[in-house]
Write a protein that holds these residues in place. Structure first.
Motif, mmCIF file in Angstrom:
data_model
loop_
_atom_site.group_PDB
_atom_site.id
_atom_site.type_symbol
_atom_site.label_atom_id
_atom_site.label_comp_id
_atom_site.label_asym_id
_atom_site.label_seq_id
_atom_site.Cartn_x
_atom_site.Cartn_y
_atom_site.Cartn_z
ATOM 1 N N LEU A 184 12.167 -15.907 10.803
ATOM 2 C CA LEU A 184 12.843 -15.599 9.452
ATOM 3 C C LEU A 184 12.753 -13.997 9.156
ATOM 4 N N ASN A 185 11.713 -13.219 9.882
ATOM 5 C CA ASN A 185 11.151 -12.028 9.751
ATOM 6 C C ASN A 185 11.447 -11.039 10.813
ATOM 7 N N GLU A 186 12.199 -11.404 11.756
ATOM 8 C CA GLU A 186 12.363 -10.753 12.997
ATOM 9 C C GLU A 186 12.523 -9.141 12.661
ATOM 10 N N GLU A 187 13.204 -8.680 11.707
ATOM 11 C CA GLU A 187 13.344 -7.102 11.593
ATOM 12 C C GLU A 187 12.336 -6.558 10.657
ATOM 13 N N ARG A 188 11.270 -7.579 10.248
ATOM 14 C CA ARG A 188 10.241 -6.952 9.680
ATOM 15 C C ARG A 188 8.884 -6.877 10.534
ATOM 16 N N VAL A 189 9.095 -7.409 11.638
ATOM 17 C CA VAL A 189 7.909 -7.475 12.519
ATOM 18 C C VAL A 189 7.314 -6.300 13.038
ATOM 19 N N SER A 190 8.336 -5.281 13.346
ATOM 20 C CA SER A 190 7.639 -3.924 13.794
ATOM 21 C C SER A 190 7.022 -3.142 13.016
ATOM 22 N N ARG A 191 6.958 -3.662 11.663
ATOM 23 C CA ARG A 191 6.052 -3.082 10.756
ATOM 24 C C ARG A 191 4.718 -3.251 10.672
ATOM 25 N N ILE A 192 4.294 -4.611 11.483
ATOM 26 C CA ILE A 192 2.898 -4.847 11.637
ATOM 27 C C ILE A 192 2.238 -3.973 12.843
ATOM 28 N N GLY A 231 0.975 -1.021 -0.029
ATOM 29 C CA GLY A 231 0.072 -0.121 -0.120
ATOM 30 C C GLY A 231 0.835 1.356 0.005
ATOM 31 N N ALA A 232 0.401 2.441 0.194
ATOM 32 C CA ALA A 232 1.041 3.890 0.269
ATOM 33 C C ALA A 232 2.079 3.647 1.417
ATOM 34 N N GLN A 233 1.756 3.056 2.538
ATOM 35 C CA GLN A 233 2.779 3.027 3.272
ATOM 36 C C GLN A 233 3.318 1.692 3.927
ATOM 37 N N PRO A 234 4.501 1.696 4.479
ATOM 38 C CA PRO A 234 5.171 0.656 4.670
ATOM 39 C C PRO A 234 4.638 -0.227 5.816
ATOM 40 N N GLU A 235 3.618 0.480 6.743
ATOM 41 C CA GLU A 235 3.212 -0.163 8.014
ATOM 42 C C GLU A 235 2.203 -1.538 7.430
ATOM 43 N N GLU A 236 2.304 -2.492 8.029
ATOM 44 C CA GLU A 236 1.616 -3.518 7.468
ATOM 45 C C GLU A 236 0.381 -3.880 8.335
ATOM 46 N N VAL A 237 -0.691 -4.689 7.817
ATOM 47 C CA VAL A 237 -1.691 -5.479 8.484
ATOM 48 C C VAL A 237 -1.602 -6.700 8.127
ATOM 49 N N GLN A 262 1.460 -16.719 19.439
ATOM 50 C CA GLN A 262 2.741 -16.560 19.129
ATOM 51 C C GLN A 262 3.166 -14.928 18.848
ATOM 52 N N TYR A 263 2.091 -14.255 17.900
ATOM 53 C CA TYR A 263 2.306 -12.927 17.894
ATOM 54 C C TYR A 263 2.094 -12.108 18.917
ATOM 55 N N GLY A 264 1.401 -12.583 20.036
ATOM 56 C CA GLY A 264 1.126 -11.764 21.225
ATOM 57 C C GLY A 264 2.188 -12.340 22.224
ATOM 58 N N SER A 265 3.252 -13.165 21.763
ATOM 59 C CA SER A 265 4.234 -13.466 22.914
ATOM 60 C C SER A 265 4.833 -12.430 23.290
ATOM 61 N N PRO A 266 5.298 -12.179 24.795
ATOM 62 C CA PRO A 266 5.836 -10.978 25.134
ATOM 63 C C PRO A 266 7.036 -10.140 24.401
ATOM 64 N N GLY A 267 7.838 -11.000 23.583
ATOM 65 C CA GLY A 267 8.924 -10.455 23.053
ATOM 66 C C GLY A 267 8.475 -9.713 21.581
ATOM 67 N N PHE A 268 7.324 -10.133 21.135
ATOM 68 C CA PHE A 268 6.787 -9.544 19.949
ATOM 69 C C PHE A 268 5.522 -8.490 20.286
ATOM 70 N N ASN A 269 4.562 -9.032 21.265
ATOM 71 C CA ASN A 269 3.474 -8.328 21.418
ATOM 72 C C ASN A 269 2.726 -7.413 20.590
#
Lengths: 416, 416, 416
Positions: free
Chosen positions: C219-227, C158-164, C283-290
């Protein structure tokens, strides 16, 4: 506990004097408390330590020389802290000094006259109605003299200097629930805690109401900040359900611990908000101290008809109720002792519990699913900002399950 | 108040014009308001001060020359702000300019045509049905010309420059509850406050709805930040229970004060959340001002069938309801005036109230126990972060009891 | 969606193996997903990518050589991930490897043996009762070998890199609601979103449960923060009402968006708090990702009797339910897309809407009053700290009305 109550029941206690001293000596036979004496006249915060009151005898004799009211039959008959009297007077004049409960004609009320010099007698209303229009001999053989305020104190040292305060009042005469029940519970809790390793230090105070806590606070101002949690124990022996009155801070750890224990007890209970009326939590919760001290009772003071009457006797308190109260306080202590913040060492995704044997660990237990869920909750919330009590509250699971789960996970190095 | 309403009732008011001016003159006879005039065309925020509207006569005459609709009978008959008209037309064409309420065939509706040039007549539906298929003479003898917008203002200076705003709308013609009731209440409240010493300054505004508050805000932008509390008064004379609509801030001091007063009134009442629809609280609560201004009504606008009809007349408003509304606003004012933060000068433990005579002070009063409790609450919470209103809310006691307790304690130097 | 479910139903899926690969290929025919392969043995967070499981045939033959349990009839008959077996044994010994549901004697249960090597058969209880005390030939012609974990992934930019994030599990064999329904919904949602302009980027994951999300996160730890928002889709085809399970953050934008849509749907729905049990939100809601990832279902897993049995078949899922689920997710997406913070350009007082034609704009619409109110709410709360969703929640109006109002006001330059 019931046996101690029975032993203490006949003693005539007041805010000062030999009755308190004797009571504390008998507590001392069970738990290693120190007995402290503070001289009359010592300034304590806004107050002054009062005179010591000693009563030896008190009676009203009718014209035939018969004791129609007799302190030897019940120490409730004399208004506590009465000044000495030795006189004769008509029933008319005497009546101003007589107190009864017309709605409970067989019960003797309990009355005090602290901090204003006066005297009086309490008696059953039925007895008052029998008194003829006679002249009476009125004697209170008492003394109000410089002496000491006496209280009991015990510090059980734990691994940390932070303290849990357990405070109970010792100033009431022959009344069982209020507060021989609290004295007995505190005595046996102290005995149990003295025998084990503890995280917190525990300070027990056996004090006369109001003036006792004020005196202790005045003499220990520099120690007060060590108190991290506290409970006032009063009226813990009647058959009613338990009542917890919150500390002034409303949701301090002690408040949440008490609620967690009561909430999973499966029994009825009541929670009251803090009010600045009641027992010594008023003083601990005054704004200059603001200590997180709640109050545990069964039926709260003033809410049972036997309150402050001769009907608060050895039949009104029950061994089973005392045992339940002690078990509850012990559970609260247990919770405080183990309420820590663990940190998940594997916070990204769930760790593989199966290969660590953590799923099979609960294999044989009927609550296996809840124990597995408890592990997932502990892992999920142990992010450094949730204590085990936080996790118990959020998950709705009992604190014990959460603690067991944390212990199992810590045993595998998954928590630190 | 009722007498003032009766006196103002016949006057034909609108957002501008001689009716508002005359109304304010009669208010001035009771309370020392200033009458302000703002010229047509003055830019005020996003708006412009409109032309002044003057109506002298208006009617519809049938073929026989009889006035079938007559402004002289009710000023509601003419749509407010109608442009001048002098013409003849068939019933068919005329109907587009006629407004009725079919469900209430005897009531005349109230209609306006502000900010878009148009004209019309309002009449009872029953009268409309009687009109024959005739040609009619239609006259609105009105003028829409450059002039002024008129409003009333009174600043009663208190010890502090911070202001309490009391705002009420003056733009409705012969409607009693909406809003001669608000005008009357504000007038007599102003008169009462002008006669006493006050902590806050009080600013009263008698303004046409919307354009009036917008005009005042535009002309006083630099003064707006002085307004600390405010109330819009509207529809305060009907027999329904009181309604308080919260300010945009939801829990501002004015909101909590109003709720404290209503909550202890012993009478039914309603609390509504803020919405950006209603009276001038919309403008005071626009995001660029965000003033803590609530609105007090009895039955809220739009919720009574008489709303904006000829049935909102002198029978619909009641002296007792007006008196109750004034008493409530006065209590709210009283609360704001005395809502201070006291500081306990003896914060460690309770001070000994007995030796200061503070227990005996309430001796004879039936609410002695509650008065003593109020003292304990004030002492306990006067830690520098709780106002008397905070203490009243937390304790559940009436503000008056809390205030009396604070006064008694302050009298003994226990609070400052 | 129903057609895709019917097509995928016969395939034998597991956490790895040809069934997942085949399933993803058929999804690929509808939406442009990439098929990713991760080798066995790859370390992924605390886990390791497991071996690939391939089953070709499995059966139990009785003494007469007849297949009494036959994988070819239902792939549920073999415990998923069973190790290969080729042996003969008595019914007594065999019974330890047989699983039934006595209360549902005609249904075959679904069982797995991941992460511990074992084997077994699932069968209808009625069939078990028919088995004689015979010797049986037992064959599972399967292999557990190094290979790959397979998953599907699609990023629609989309227009923004932030992901759903939209995540759905693909590891269950012939079960329709759990989770061919989720696969079908995600496929058609992806197809629809790929065809339009979007504000957010959308990442679709078709993954085996638990190990799939763990693998992707590893495999995508560095991308996770975009979600920024996420939904797990599971069990979305049964006829029960919708259920939304909150993310670990409880009131994240996705949680509020889902509730806003469900709350105005006019239909029954359930909201559940987050728990660390369920689908990949664990898993997505584990404390290291939250991550703010909720879960949308109809009847939640474990709450319908057909759950994890052969009764979760093509009759259990309904086209209408699938359509309703897709419409709901689409509305949530729509809300996220347009939930912005606008700023009122005329914040002091209300702007004059009439002269801008904004009142007449909704003239013909039956909900005109609500549309005008929506404009007032948007103006009032667009102070830079309220999003449109905040305004919808506060006003109680549907998000769509609020959005339309904002668009109309922005069209007049009143918002930016």
């Amino acid at each position: 506990m019931y046996q101690l109550i029975a032993e203490l029941y006949p003693i005539c206690r007041s805010i000062t004097g030999p009755g308190v001293r004797e009571t504390l000596r008998r507590v001392q036979a069970r738990a290693p408390i120190a007995i402290r004496e503070v001289p009359t006249g010592t300034p304590v915060l806004d107050w002054t330590v009062p005179k010591e009151w000693t009563v030896r005898d008190a009676y009203i004799k009718d014209a035939r020389g018969e004791r129609v009211v007799d302190f030897r039959q019940s120490n409730l008959h004399v208004v506590s802290y009465s000044v000495p009297v030795r006189t004769r007077m008509s029933l008319g004049k005497l009546r101003e000094h007589l107190f009864t409960i017309p709605e409970r004609p067989d019960w003797i009320p309990y009355r005090t006259s602290y901090y204003q010099e006066n005297w009086g007698f309490c008696l059953a209303h039925r007895r008052l109605l029998e008194l003829g229009d006679d002249e009476y001999e009125v004697v209170i053989d008492a003394s109000l003299e410089d002496g000491h305020l006496t209280f009991g104190e015990l510090l059980i040292e734990g691994a940390q200097p932070e303290e849990v305060l357990i405070s109970t009042h010792v100033c009431h005469p022959s009344l069982c629930n209020d507060n021989l029940s609290g004295i007995a519970l505190a005595t046996f809790l102290a005995r149990a805690l003295a025998a084990r390793r503890l995280r917190y230090s525990y300070r027990f105070l056996f004090i006369p109401g109001t003036i006792g806590s004020i005196t202790w606070l005045a003499l220990n101002e520099e120690r007060v900040s060590r108190i991290k949690h506290g409970l006032v124990l009063a009226c813990v022996g009647d058959p009613g359900p338990l009542t917890y009155k919150r500390s002034r801070r409303h949701s301090a750890e002690i408040d949440r611990a008490a609620l967690a224990v009561l909430g999973h007890s499966g029994r009825e209970f009541t929670v009251l908000d803090f009010t600045p009326y009641g027992y010594d939590e008023r003083q601990y919760g005054s704004p200059g101290f603001n200590l997180p001290v709640g109050c545990l009772s069964r039926t709260p003071h003033g809410s049972f008809p036997e309150y402050h009457t001769s009907a608060d006797d050895l039949e009104f308190v029950r061994p089973a109720a005392l045992a339940d109260s002690l078990a509850t306080v012990s559970e609260i202590v247990e919770l405080l002792e183990s309420n820590k913040i663990w940190v998940n060492q594997n916070p990204k995704g769930e760790p593989q519990l199966g290969r660590r044997g953590l799923y099979t660990q609960w294999g044989g237990r009927p609550d296996r699913a809840r124990r597995e869920l408890a592990m997932l909750w502990v892992l999920n919330l142990s992010d450094g900002s949730h204590s085990l009590l936080d996790i118990a509250e959020r998950s709705g699971l009992e604190f014990g399950l959460i603690k067991d789960a944390a212990d199992a996970l810590a045993g595998q190095g998954l928590l630190r």
